[in-house]
Design a protein around this motif. Structure first.
Motif, mmCIF file in Angstrom:
data_model
loop_
_atom_site.group_PDB
_atom_site.id
_atom_site.type_symbol
_atom_site.label_atom_id
_atom_site.label_comp_id
_atom_site.label_asym_id
_atom_site.label_seq_id
_atom_site.Cartn_x
_atom_site.Cartn_y
_atom_site.Cartn_z
ATOM 1 N N GLY A 12 0.819 -1.209 0.000
ATOM 2 C CA GLY A 12 0.000 0.000 0.000
ATOM 3 C C GLY A 12 0.852 1.258 0.000
ATOM 4 N N TYR A 13 1.980 1.206 0.712
ATOM 5 C CA TYR A 13 2.850 2.400 0.772
ATOM 6 C C TYR A 13 3.400 2.735 -0.609
ATOM 7 C CZ TYR A 13 3.145 1.036 5.761
ATOM 8 O OH TYR A 13 2.875 0.668 7.047
ATOM 9 N N ILE A 14 3.763 1.693 -1.362
ATOM 10 C CA ILE A 14 4.321 1.921 -2.701
ATOM 11 C C ILE A 14 3.250 2.554 -3.588
ATOM 12 C CG2 ILE A 14 5.270 0.817 -4.773
ATOM 13 C CD1 ILE A 14 6.417 -1.373 -2.857
ATOM 14 N N ALA A 15 2.037 2.006 -3.497
ATOM 15 C CA ALA A 15 0.940 2.543 -4.311
ATOM 16 C C ALA A 15 0.691 4.019 -3.988
ATOM 17 C CB ALA A 15 -0.326 1.717 -4.083
ATOM 18 N N THR A 16 0.608 4.334 -2.699
ATOM 19 C CA THR A 16 0.389 5.725 -2.308
ATOM 20 C C THR A 16 1.541 6.585 -2.795
ATOM 21 O OG1 THR A 16 -0.565 4.817 -0.279
ATOM 22 C CG2 THR A 16 -0.314 7.199 -0.371
ATOM 23 N N ASP A 17 2.760 6.055 -2.666
ATOM 24 C CA ASP A 17 3.949 6.815 -3.052
ATOM 25 C C ASP A 17 3.956 7.098 -4.546
ATOM 26 O OD1 ASP A 17 6.451 7.937 -2.003
ATOM 27 O OD2 ASP A 17 7.382 6.585 -3.460
ATOM 28 N N ILE A 18 3.581 6.124 -5.342
ATOM 29 C CA ILE A 18 3.521 6.326 -6.796
ATOM 30 C C ILE A 18 2.532 7.446 -7.103
ATOM 31 C CG2 ILE A 18 2.720 5.296 -8.965
ATOM 32 C CD1 ILE A 18 3.869 2.616 -7.918
ATOM 33 N N TYR A 19 1.386 7.372 -6.445
ATOM 34 C CA TYR A 19 0.363 8.378 -6.707
ATOM 35 C C TYR A 19 0.834 9.764 -6.254
ATOM 36 C CZ TYR A 19 -4.281 9.752 -8.102
ATOM 37 O OH TYR A 19 -5.336 10.314 -8.784
ATOM 38 N N ALA A 20 1.469 9.807 -5.079
ATOM 39 C CA ALA A 20 1.959 11.092 -4.553
ATOM 40 C C ALA A 20 3.007 11.685 -5.489
ATOM 41 C CB ALA A 20 2.541 10.887 -3.158
ATOM 42 N N ARG A 21 3.938 10.851 -5.945
ATOM 43 C CA ARG A 21 4.988 11.337 -6.839
ATOM 44 C C ARG A 21 4.387 11.791 -8.175
ATOM 45 N NH1 ARG A 21 10.456 10.008 -5.878
ATOM 46 N NH2 ARG A 21 10.799 8.922 -3.910
ATOM 47 N N TYR A 22 3.399 11.032 -8.652
ATOM 48 C CA TYR A 22 2.715 11.389 -9.895
ATOM 49 C C TYR A 22 2.049 12.763 -9.762
ATOM 50 C CZ TYR A 22 -1.211 11.354 -13.210
ATOM 51 O OH TYR A 22 -2.145 11.685 -14.166
ATOM 52 N N LYS A 23 1.376 12.955 -8.609
ATOM 53 C CA LYS A 23 0.686 14.232 -8.406
ATOM 54 C C LYS A 23 1.675 15.398 -8.334
ATOM 55 C CE LYS A 23 -3.766 13.667 -8.408
ATOM 56 N NZ LYS A 23 -4.625 14.475 -9.282
ATOM 57 N N ARG A 24 2.872 15.139 -7.813
ATOM 58 C CA ARG A 24 3.901 16.184 -7.810
ATOM 59 C C ARG A 24 4.283 16.550 -9.232
ATOM 60 N NH1 ARG A 24 6.471 13.138 -3.884
ATOM 61 N NH2 ARG A 24 5.646 13.914 -1.922
ATOM 62 N N HIS A 25 4.465 15.516 -10.077
ATOM 63 C CA HIS A 25 4.783 15.788 -11.485
ATOM 64 C C HIS A 25 3.651 16.548 -12.164
ATOM 65 C CE1 HIS A 25 8.429 13.491 -11.481
ATOM 66 N NE2 HIS A 25 7.836 12.342 -11.222
ATOM 67 N N ALA A 69 12.072 9.021 -18.617
ATOM 68 C CA ALA A 69 12.601 9.000 -17.246
ATOM 69 C C ALA A 69 11.561 9.523 -16.255
ATOM 70 C CB ALA A 69 13.884 9.818 -17.156
ATOM 71 N N ILE A 70 10.825 10.557 -16.666
ATOM 72 C CA ILE A 70 9.796 11.120 -15.772
ATOM 73 C C ILE A 70 8.650 10.122 -15.586
ATOM 74 C CG2 ILE A 70 8.219 13.049 -15.370
ATOM 75 C CD1 ILE A 70 10.027 14.703 -17.298
ATOM 76 N N LEU A 71 8.287 9.455 -16.685
ATOM 77 C CA LEU A 71 7.204 8.471 -16.593
ATOM 78 C C LEU A 71 7.530 7.374 -15.590
ATOM 79 C CD1 LEU A 71 6.138 7.728 -20.289
ATOM 80 C CD2 LEU A 71 4.921 9.056 -18.577
ATOM 81 N N VAL A 72 8.784 6.955 -15.605
ATOM 82 C CA VAL A 72 9.203 5.840 -14.760
ATOM 83 C C VAL A 72 9.393 6.297 -13.309
ATOM 84 C CG1 VAL A 72 11.131 4.234 -14.369
ATOM 85 C CG2 VAL A 72 10.250 4.569 -16.673
ATOM 86 N N SER A 73 9.651 7.567 -13.119
ATOM 87 C CA SER A 73 10.103 8.009 -11.800
ATOM 88 C C SER A 73 9.137 7.747 -10.629
ATOM 89 C CB SER A 73 10.566 9.468 -11.855
ATOM 90 O OG SER A 73 9.550 10.322 -11.443
ATOM 91 N N PRO A 74 7.816 7.816 -10.796
ATOM 92 C CA PRO A 74 6.986 7.479 -9.630
ATOM 93 C C PRO A 74 7.161 6.025 -9.183
ATOM 94 C CG PRO A 74 5.684 8.647 -11.272
ATOM 95 C CD PRO A 74 7.000 8.301 -11.917
ATOM 96 N N TYR A 75 7.468 5.160 -10.131
ATOM 97 C CA TYR A 75 7.572 3.733 -9.848
ATOM 98 C C TYR A 75 8.966 3.355 -9.357
ATOM 99 C CZ TYR A 75 3.159 3.200 -12.350
ATOM 100 O OH TYR A 75 1.846 3.291 -12.736
ATOM 101 N N ALA A 76 9.956 3.821 -10.086
ATOM 102 C CA ALA A 76 11.341 3.472 -9.768
ATOM 103 C C ALA A 76 12.123 4.779 -9.624
ATOM 104 C CB ALA A 76 11.918 2.605 -10.876
#
Length: 994
Positions: free
Chosen positions: A54-67, A893-900
């Motif tokens: 769940g933390y990874i999922a939230t983190d991906i979403y949070a990072r995406y929203k920053r972008h 690189a930006i696309l991948v960044s929320p995930y990795a």
RNA sequence: GCCUCGGUGGCGGAAUUGGUAGACGCGCCGGAUUCAAAAUCCGGUUCUGCAAGGAGUGUGGGUUCGAUUCCCACCCGAGGUACCA
């Protein structure tokens, strides 16, 4: 240069920490986004691979929203009060604060290792006095409030007092205790201070009340239903009795309807909403009063109030059933029935509530000998007691309508009670009839011929006319007990004057946990805080002083209970908005900016605990003007559990019994001689499943026995039964991907297996595997640390997402991680040469924009597993295209960044940037790169695709049909037949029927 | 019993509004490279069949030109909940 993930990940984790990259500001021109994961209890076992999902999922979403240009709040903290630390303290004497601190350190290390974009400057810990000061503060606000049904919100208790002073309580519509008496203004002013306090407690949103609990005298504590097995405590098997105890309760029932209504306004999973709806359990019906017919020589006139959802069936009531604990039972039972009733009541008291509820098959009860008068027919109705009626629900009494309720039906059949039929044209000789829709009432006086809805209305009307009932809405929801007999929880900010609770003033909070010698309950059965020697409140000094100074004049005893686990978690999401504020729970500016949680991700096990209580507190805080929203989380997602694949070794339990010799029964000596079972032989799983092989084992097993034992293998004399096996968990680390056991490792694992013998198959010992919840006791826990070490955090993050849909539970299997790891290596390779000036090809752009589109859609839909596939396809394609263009690699690189995020930062640096990728804008999708001029049309026959044909996309329907019909493969398929119909959907498909 | 979710290759899973079932990855098979291994790369991999072909998304029906997707009935699994009147 190779992809050195260890170096890269350490480098960027350090960079993010040093630069406070993810620190959120409480004011910003950008729109806000609050992404939250449920905070963990820091257990001694550390994180396992299930936690981060769940933390990874939230983190991906949070990072995406920053972008995407949002000001993102993404905090983390610890739910650090709890039972395990306390139990550890009881065993070792170690202060729970110390173990908790150690565990938190370990959690932090593990969390840091995974590269989350948490704003650690906002960390909260529920066990930190600076934090629980505000938990205590909310408690005081609840104490100082009552629920006004007229305004439908919580209001200040001071206002209630002035109403009492003015006009008494007759006109007050409040959620209050059932036994609240009516009093006038004169009465109120004449009451003693203590009486006033007692009466106010009946209105306060948190109040003291006698609650029935499962008390275990040996453990000196209250047990939850699931800690009781067969009437005794799960730990130690001690006696458990039901006992009334004075405890703090939360008047959550005041909010029942609003908690129900609020569910329509939030985007939470339906199953979760359903379980809250069921928990609240609203039912519409009527209350009805049955007068008890006095026994011979008795004066007293008792009444029994029942709640029913089917007042329309009241003429079918042929008996009444009371819960055995019902107050009236002792009073109405006739002398003849006294013994039977008392025996039954006693037997019921021994059964746990859960037992009584789970057992549907056993029908039991006793007749009290008393009768009640039917409100309408005035006929006597026998009064029974039965343990299928629970004291805690409704009024603890039911009017039993056997023809319309299966449980009543079964009860009546069992005790030969008449089953009058009040349904028109319905056969009830086999079972009760509960279908409301088809109901037409009969044999029911004024209800005859009426359908369900009309009959209900009429019955309620008639009951009201008689003054023996009214329409009523009942809730299953109970007020929540808020006291725990524990040490490691928030102390109540409460001291007692003349037995009445007094709140410690806000400015003296927090009231900190006292030191104790022992964490166990006291010898006199008081909670652990009873061991504290400095635990009294001095009102003059406003401080905690020694118990010896208690004089009940200026120094008073403090509350000994502590708050439950859910206290600290019921408002933490708001505290993150302004976590270091010592003046207020949070500033108005902070909560007006962040408002509520936009995305909340966590496990579904919190459906009726944390998530219901939090909603209750939030509504209360809203009522008193402290929170701007009355629901705290707009959207919630339950991540599925990652289950473990447990491994079992199979212990043979070889039962050897001597064959019965004719004329010679086995005497005790012979039985004693029979050798005990061999407890040390383990059989390979693949041998167990095939009966024939079992026989082979039987013949080959003799070498495993000593000479002395071998005699028992004599088939003539003894029966040897191999059917009994025992499954024993073994640590999954001893098992490889082919389920083969590392025998030497297993033998060394625990001393009892030192000399274990193994029956192997083809030289291997194969374990049995089963999917279970991941838990330390099942030895199936997989720790993220080892995976991070071997493959890196980015691989782990991608892999956890790649496993499947977020909401679904799925078994953990490390085998597939090499796939995502080699994807990262391929991605890395793609950036070996970055060509600043080269124009991207049309192919390159198509691949990129296809990926942008899909990944963006996936993130918005929380479909993270499919974006990982999309990245793989993208990198495979760009590699095949030998793409080196910066114009492609940079947005990728930006696309991948929320995930990795680690590898993305490193690639970003390689692309020539000196700042973090975190704030880079998400690439914009452009349709124009995806426009095609032709399409591979699938040509199907009767709906089955047989071949494809490439045709221009601008080709018209008729031309497509002509082209397809002209194709030789079409003719081959038709084998001379003329098609009945040809369906052409331009841009999609061609289907030939016939 | 009720509520909810789910059932697709050897495995995890994909399939946007009903339109090419099995994407992607693992595993497995074959090959290249290598003294060898690791790593890497190439090809194959739903079942059946030599092939052409045929069958196929838990089961049985239905709607449709066309169903993993919609409808009905049922079976199985997981979770929740319960004598809730």
């Amino acid at each position: 240069m190779n992809y050195n993930f260890r170096e890269i990940e350490a480098k960027w984790q350090k960079y993010w920490a040093n630069n406070e990259t993810f620190k959120a500001s409480n004011n910003s021109d950008r729109p806000k986004f609050y992404a939250l994961s449920m905070f963990p209890y820091p257990s001694g076992a550390g994180l396992h691979v299930g936690h981060p999902l769940g933390y990874i999922a939230t983190d991906i979403y949070a990072r995406y929203k920053r972008h995407k240009g949002f000001n993102v709040l993404h905090p983390m903290g610890y739910d650090s009060f709890g039972l395990p630390a306390e139990q550890y303290a009881i065993q070792t004497g170690q202060h729970p604060a110390i173990t908790t601190e150690t565990n938190i350190k370990r959690y932090r290390e593990q969390l840091d290792q995974l590269g989350f974009s948490f704003d650690w400057s906002r960390e909260v810990r529920t066990s930190d006095p600076k934090y629980y000061k505000w938990t205590q503060w909310v408690f005081i606000q609840l104490f100082n409030s009552w629920y006004n049904k007229k305004s439908d919100k919580a209001e200040a208790i001071a206002d209630l007092v002035s109403i009492f002073e003015r006009e008494g309580n007759a006109a007050v519509e409040a959620t209050s205790d059932d036994d609240t008496p009516t009093f006038s203004a004169e009465d109120w002013t004449s009451f003693s201070e203590k009486t006033k306090q007692e009466l106010l407690l009946k209105y306060r949103l948190t109040y003291l009340a006698d609650t029935e609990v499962n008390w275990c005298p040996a453990l000196g504590t209250v047990l939850a239903n699931d800690e009781i097995v067969n009437g005794v405590s799960e730990r130690g098997g001690h006696l458990v009795i039901r006992k009334k105890m004075t405890q703090w309760s939360m008047r959550i029932t005041a909010y029942a309807q609003r908690l129900l209504d609020g569910l329509d306004t939030i985007d939470w999973p339906l199953p979760l909403k359903d379980s809250q709806t069921n928990w609240i359990g609203r039912s519409e019906g009527a209350s009805a009063i049955f007068n008890v017919i006095p026994n011979k020589g008795e004066e007293s006139q008792h009444q029994i109030e029942v709640f029913t959802t089917r007042p329309d069936t009241i003429f079918g009531a042929s008996f009444m059933t009371l819960a055995p604990e019902h107050d009236l039972v002792a009073q109405i039972t006739t002398p003849e029935q006294k013994e039977a009733v008392e025996t039954y009541v006693e037997a019921t008291a021994k059964r746990s509530e859960r037992d009584r509820m789970a057992d549907v098959k056993t029908i039991s009860g006793a007749f009290t000998g008393a009768y009640a008068e039917h409100p309408f027919t005035k006929e006597p109705v026998p009064i029974w007691i039965g343990d299928y009626v629970l004291a805690g629900y409704g009024t603890g009494a039911v009017m039993s309508v056997p023809c319309g309720d299966q449980r009543d039906y079964d009860f009546a059949k069992h005790f030969n009670i008449p089953i009058p039929n009040i349904f028109e044209g319905i056969d009830i000789s086999e079972e009760a009839f509960a279908d409301k829709e088809k109901t037409i009432i009969a044999n029911s006086d004024f209800l005859d011929g009426l359908p369900y809805k009309k009959a209900v209305k009429r019955a309620i009307f008639e009951l009201e006319q008689l003054g023996q009932g009214e329409g009523k809405i009942n809730y299953r929801l109970r007020d929540a007990v808020f006291s725990r007999q524990r040490y490691w929880g928030e102390p109540f900010p409460v001291y007692y004057v003349d037995g009445m609770p007094q709140m410690i003033a806000d400015e003296h909070l927090p009231l900190e946990l006292p030191e104790v010698e022992k964490y166990l309950p006291t010898e006199t059965g008081e909670p652990p805080l009873g061991n504290a020697t400095v635990w009294a409140w001095d009102i003059k000094q406003s401080s905690v002083v020694s118990n010896q100074l208690i004089d009940n004049k200026t120094v008073f005893p403090l509350e000994l209970n502590t708050m439950p686990g859910w206290a600290g978690s019921s408002q933490y999401f708001n505290r993150y908005m302004d976590p270091h504020n010592d003046e207020a729970i949070y500033s108005k500016e902070a909560i007006d900016y962040w408002e509520d949680v936009d995305l909340y991700i966590g496990g579904s096990e919190h459906a009726t605990g944390h998530l219901l209580y939090s909603r209750f507190w939030q509504k209360f805080l809203f009522d008193v003007g402290i929170a701007p929203k009355d629901e705290f989380a707009k959207k919630l997602i339950n991540q599925g559990m990652i289950t473990g694949t447990s491994a079992f070794v199979i212990r043979l339990v070889v039962n050897i019994t001597k064959k019965w010799e004719e004329g010679k029964p086995l005497d005790n000596r012979t039985i004693a001689q029979i050798k005990p079972i061999d407890r040390n032989t383990f059989i390979s799983n693949d041998l167990i499943t095939v009966p024939i092989k079992i026989r082979a084992v039987r013949e080959n097993i003799s070498h495993l026995f000593s000479d002395e034992d071998r005699v028992y293998l004599d088939k003539e004399k003894y029966n040897i039964n191999f059917n009994d096996i025992e499954l024993i968990h073994t640590d999954v680390s001893f098992v490889n991907a082919s389920d083969e056991l590392d025998i030497e490792g297993f033998k060394k694992w625990q001393p009892e297996y030192k000399d274990a013998k193994f029956i192997k198959s083809d030289g291997k010992y194969i374990v049995r595997r089963e999917i279970e919840k991941m838990s330390k006791s099942k030895y199936n826990v997989v720790n993220p640390d080892a995976i991070c070490e071997e493959y890196g955090a980015d691989s782990l993050r991608l892999y956890e997402m790649f496993l499947g849909p977020l909401e679904q539970s799925k078994p953990w299997n490390t085998a597939g991680i090499t796939g995502v790891h080699s994807f990262l290596k391929k991605l890395w390779k793609l950036y070996t040469t970055i060509d600043e000036g080269s124009e991207p090809s049309a192919e390159n752009l198509k691949t990129l924009h296809k990926t942008i589109k899909k990944v963006e859609e996936d993130i918005e839909n929380f479909s993270f597993n499919t974006s990982v596939s999309t990245f793989m396809i993208c990198v495979n394609e760009l590699t095949a295209q030998k793409c080196t263009s910066k114009a492609i690699l940079e947005p990728l690189a930006i696309l991948v960044s929320p995930y990795a995020p680690h590898i993305a930062e490193e690639l970003w640096e390689k692309l020539g940037y000196s700042t973090s990728i975190a704030e880079a804008s998400f690439p914009k999708f452009e349709e124009k790169y995806l426009i095609e001029s032709s399409k591979e049309y699938p040509i199907s026959f009767n709906g089955k695709m047989r071949f494809t044909m490439e045709l221009p996309l601008d080709m018209g329907k008729d031309d497509i049909e002509a082209a397809v019909m002209a194709n030789e493969r079409t003719q081959a398929q038709l084998q001379g037949r003329t098609p009945k119909k040809v369906i052409v959907v331009p841009g999609k498909i061609v289907n030939i029927v016939g």
